[in-house]
Design a protein around this motif. Structure first.
Motif, short mmCIF file in Angstrom:
data_model
loop_
_atom_site.label_atom_id
_atom_site.label_comp_id
_atom_site.label_asym_id
_atom_site.label_seq_id
_atom_site.Cartn_x
_atom_site.Cartn_y
_atom_site.Cartn_z
N UNK A 44 5.02 10.36 8.00
CA UNK A 44 4.75 11.27 6.90
C UNK A 44 6.03 12.01 6.53
N UNK A 45 5.90 13.08 5.78
CA UNK A 45 7.10 13.78 5.34
C UNK A 45 7.71 14.66 6.43
N UNK A 46 7.03 14.75 7.57
CA UNK A 46 7.61 15.49 8.69
C UNK A 46 8.25 14.52 9.69
N UNK A 81 4.75 8.04 -0.59
CA UNK A 81 4.04 7.20 0.36
C UNK A 81 3.04 6.24 -0.27
N UNK A 82 2.73 6.43 -1.56
CA UNK A 82 1.74 5.52 -2.15
C UNK A 82 2.01 5.30 -3.63
N UNK A 101 10.85 14.67 -0.07
CA UNK A 101 9.60 13.98 0.21
C UNK A 101 9.78 12.50 -0.07
N UNK A 102 9.04 11.71 0.69
CA UNK A 102 9.06 10.27 0.49
C UNK A 102 7.76 9.91 -0.22
N UNK A 159 -3.02 20.20 2.18
CA UNK A 159 -2.97 19.79 3.58
C UNK A 159 -2.46 18.38 3.80
N UNK A 160 -2.07 17.69 2.73
CA UNK A 160 -1.58 16.33 2.90
C UNK A 160 -0.18 16.35 3.51
N UNK A 161 0.04 15.48 4.47
CA UNK A 161 1.37 15.44 5.08
C UNK A 161 2.23 14.36 4.44
N UNK A 162 1.64 13.63 3.47
CA UNK A 162 2.41 12.54 2.87
C UNK A 162 2.73 12.76 1.39
N UNK A 163 2.03 13.67 0.73
CA UNK A 163 2.31 13.87 -0.69
C UNK A 163 3.62 14.63 -0.89
N UNK A 164 4.25 14.37 -2.03
CA UNK A 164 5.50 15.06 -2.33
C UNK A 164 5.26 16.53 -2.60
N UNK A 165 6.10 17.34 -2.02
CA UNK A 165 6.05 18.77 -2.30
C UNK A 165 7.49 19.23 -2.46
N UNK A 179 3.28 23.69 4.25
CA UNK A 179 4.03 22.43 4.36
C UNK A 179 4.51 22.23 5.79
N UNK A 180 3.72 22.73 6.75
CA UNK A 180 3.95 22.47 8.16
C UNK A 180 5.22 23.10 8.72
N UNK A 214 0.82 -1.22 0.00
CA UNK A 214 0.00 0.00 0.00
C UNK A 214 0.85 1.27 0.00
N UNK A 215 2.09 1.13 0.44
CA UNK A 215 2.91 2.32 0.64
C UNK A 215 2.80 2.79 2.07
N UNK A 216 3.71 3.66 2.47
CA UNK A 216 3.73 4.09 3.86
C UNK A 216 2.58 5.02 4.21
N UNK A 217 1.70 5.26 3.25
CA UNK A 217 0.57 6.13 3.52
C UNK A 217 -0.34 5.52 4.59
#
Ligand code: SF4
Ligand code: SF4
Lengths: 400, 265
Positions: free
Chosen positions: A48-50, B178-179, B175-176, B99-105, A348-349, A40-43
């Motif tokens: 996450x990216x943080x 994630x999917x 970015x990693x 607002x996604x914390x997993x998508x590449x940016x 991006x947080x 599924x991926x790490x999603x």
């Protein structure tokens, strides 16, 4: 029967099989959830990216650090020549290998591309401490393997001391290498200190010994072999010294940080208003992992009490886990400082404390690491002669 | 040594594009077909003589005579504009969910406020293409690497997804994935389980476009806040501007000598 004899645990009782199957099941579930993560991926995880390293890394690093510490008992016997520890040395080496294997399994299974493990094993960037660690870990298996062999095979016994010394040095480097993974992350405030590598060494002493005592107690109780207080009290005192040393190192870490103004924000985060991380620090690391077990160990009322010793060990493990969690996850949750002193925000947080909530998949994978370690120990003591028939006071004291 | 790596990477990129092509549907096939038709020749199915149309021949190694960089003029960047971000997403097929914390940016707009003066600035931050990139130093397999011309990239064939580079990057630039990715663009190979980041539009640079998607978009919107160019060439616009107005590096204290500079910070 006053001589020291080793034997495998012959009595393959239903209890033994239940333990074995139980551990194997936990391991399989963990591997399956890792597979699910890969498909599924790490999603589907909380990472996450943080927060790019999450619970699997906490488990992995904890186990790897504990692995090196589990060797202490063997080192004390072979390097420092304390003969009364000698009967304990084989199990110590076995546990070290098992813990390392469990930790590495988690680390590898969490990779984005675990299928490319072969790339990691064949292409090295020698500037990377990670690449060096791969060599250190692989070497550890080989060297400890030789060490175990030298202890078990009579014809090899003359090499046992040398092997023990080599193992001792190797594992100090190994733990330094593990600690240095963070030491190289200069931009992250929590890791911006020279204290991490030595702190990892002392952490390894305590975590490894706690695991060792628990495994020792469990295997002797379940196989109904005699285990005297002499051995346990030695280990108990040792554990006390290690716990106190961790507390000392942690205090020095924070006090030196407080001297530097640029670290005040991160110190405030860790010690005062970091939410879960502050709680984990005071309640998990300091209280459960430090002060209470210290009290349990040194209170005169609990001198020969095995239950309190077990409780102290379990608490050291829980507290140690909290400590690694703070280092790994807390270190990432604290925002990267691109512009020190400024208020930063973005879509991006940036400038925010990152949120992390581990998913069931990560938890299952992490627990599987512990199960794999214990499984290896169980199989090890069942098929090879790791455990002395008796560790009664009479036998151990005769060795002194 | 680096040359060899660069060449290998280029070959890998090409082979990846070829495999991509084999996998994708007919519409994409014809799109790539068009691309290849202009610059390559299919010898047999799956075997292809391939050359990217570029200012320099593709078999010529990337050289360290140039060092590509960008200068962001903070004073010309407005807070409500995110043309560079949109352009990057379109150019590389990122399209992160809001607002996604997993998508590449790869590029983001930062708002920085000085609490003592209330002065606020807004500007884009992307991979800074460090001369001494921590992400390259820590990567165990060497997948994260710097080309001779200063562009920092991830080799999608050897990245094992350990994310150590993300831990090491001081700018949160990576970015990693994630999917599973759908609708990938052939010019920007990416993949689930690997890490990616701003590649300074390396496909455009290698094609001789002499600009990046973000710089182009910014210019089109009339802000001209981003200048792309060769930092080693004293005659390039970027070098002249740096000479006249200076340029700051974010976290210059880390000594990474970034290829992306800021004016007016
Ligand atoms: S900004 Fe980050 S990703 Fe880019 S080169 Fe520097 S360290 Fe690497
Ligand atoms: S995630 Fe990939 S590019 Fe980053 S350090 Fe790991 S292997 Fe290298």
């Amino acid at each position: 029967m006053d001589t020291l004899r080793y034997s495998s645990i012959a009595a393959r009782s239903p209890k033994f099989w239940m333990l074995l199957i139980g551990l194997a099941l936990i391991a399989v579930v963990g591997v399956l959830s890792a597979h699910h993560m890969e498909v599924e991926g790490h999603v589907i995880t909380g990472m996450n990216n943080q927060i790019v390293w999450g619970l699997p890394h906490v488990f992995a690093i904890f186990l790897i650090v504990a692995a090196s510490g589990a060797l202490n008992v063997a080192s004390i016997a072979s390097v420092f020549g304390r003969a009364e520890y000698k009967p304990l040395a084989r199990l110590s080496a076995l546990l070290a290998v098992a813990l390392l294997a469990g930790g590495l399994a988690v680390l590898v299974l969490d990779l984005g591309r675990p299928d490319r493990l072969i790339v990691a094993m064949t292409q090295y960037n020698f500037k990377s401490i990670f690449a060096w660690n791969i060599i250190l870990y692989t070497g550890f298996f080989a060297i400890v393997g030789v060490y175990i062999w030298s202890m078990m095979d009579h014809s090899m016994q003359k090499y046992s001391k040398k092997a023990g010394l080599f193992v001792f040095i190797w594992r100090l480097i190994l733990t330094t290498g593990t600690g240095s993974i963070f030491g190289f992350l200069v931009a992250r405030s929590v890791y911006d200190t020279a204290m991490l590598a030595p702190m990892f060494i002392i952490m390894s002493f305590a975590f490894g010994l706690a695991f060792y005592v628990l495994v020792l107690l469990a295997s002797y109780t379940w196989t109904q072999r005699p285990l005297g207080d002499f051995v346990l009290n030695k280990l108990r005192n040792l554990l006390g010294v290690f716990i106190a040393s961790i507390l000392y190192f942690v205090a020095v870490y924070h006090v030196t940080n407080l001297y530097a103004t640029e670290h005040h924000a991160v110190e405030k985060f860790l010690l005062v208003d970091g939410g879960i991380y502050t709680t984990l620090f005071w309640v998990g690391q300091v209280l459960i992992g430090g002060l209470i077990p210290l009290a349990l160990i040194y209170m005169p009322q609990t001198k020969n009490c095995r239950k309190t010793l077990m409780a102290a060990c379990a608490m050291v493990i829980v507290g140690g886990f909290a400590q690694v969690y703070i280092i790994v996850v807390g270190g990432q949750a604290f925002p990267l400082e691109l512009f020190p002193g400024m208020e930063v925000s973005s879509a991006f947080f940036d400038g925010e404390v990152s949120q992390y909530c581990p998913s069931i998949w990560e938890i299952l994978l992490g627990i599987a690491g512990i199960a794999i370690s214990l499984l290896l120990v169980t199989v090890g003591v069942a098929v090879l002669e790791f455990l002395p028939d008796s560790l009664s006071d009479k036998i151990v004291e005769a060795k002194k | 040594m680096n040359n060899v790596v660069n060449k290998a990477y280029k070959l890998l990129r090409k082979s990846e594009q070829v495999t991509d092509e084999q996998k994708t549907d007919q519409s994409k096939r014809s799109f790539i077909g068009g691309l290849v038709g202009a610059s390559g020749l299919a010898v047999a199915p799956g075997v292809m003589l391939y050359q990217i149309a570029s200012a320099k021949p593709a078999d010529q190694a990337v050289t360290n005579k140039v060092r590509w960089g960008m200068l962001v003029n903070v004073n010309q960047c407005t807070e409500d504009c995110d043309a560079c971000v949109t352009a990057c997403n379109d150019e590389h097929g990122l399209w992160p969910e809001e607002g996604s914390s997993t998508d590449s940016q790869w590029i983001r707009k930062l708002t920085v406020k000085d609490p003592s003066t209330q002065n606020t600035k807004s500007f884009p931050v992307m991979c800074q293409h460090c001369e001494h990139p921590p992400c390259v130093d820590v990567c165990p397999t060497g997948a994260s690497f710097k080309r001779e011309d200063g562009i920092v990239l991830v080799n999608m064939h050897t990245c094992i997804g350990c994310r150590y580079c993300m831990m090491a990057c001081p700018y949160k630039a990576r970015s990693f994935v994630h999917e599973v990715l759908e609708d990938q663009l052939p010019s920007t190979p990416r993949g689930k389980g690997c890490v990616d980041s701003c590649n300074m539009c390396v496909h455009k640079v290698d094609a001789g476009d002499n600009t990046t998607a973000c710089a182009q978009a910014c210019e089109k919107d009339g802000h001209q806040a981003i200048v792309f160019g060769d930092l080693n060439d004293p005659q390039s616009e970027i070098s002249k501007r740096l000479k006249d107005f200076g340029g700051t590096q974010i976290r210059a204290d880390l000594g990474l000598n970034t290829g992306v500079r800021y004016q007016g910070l």
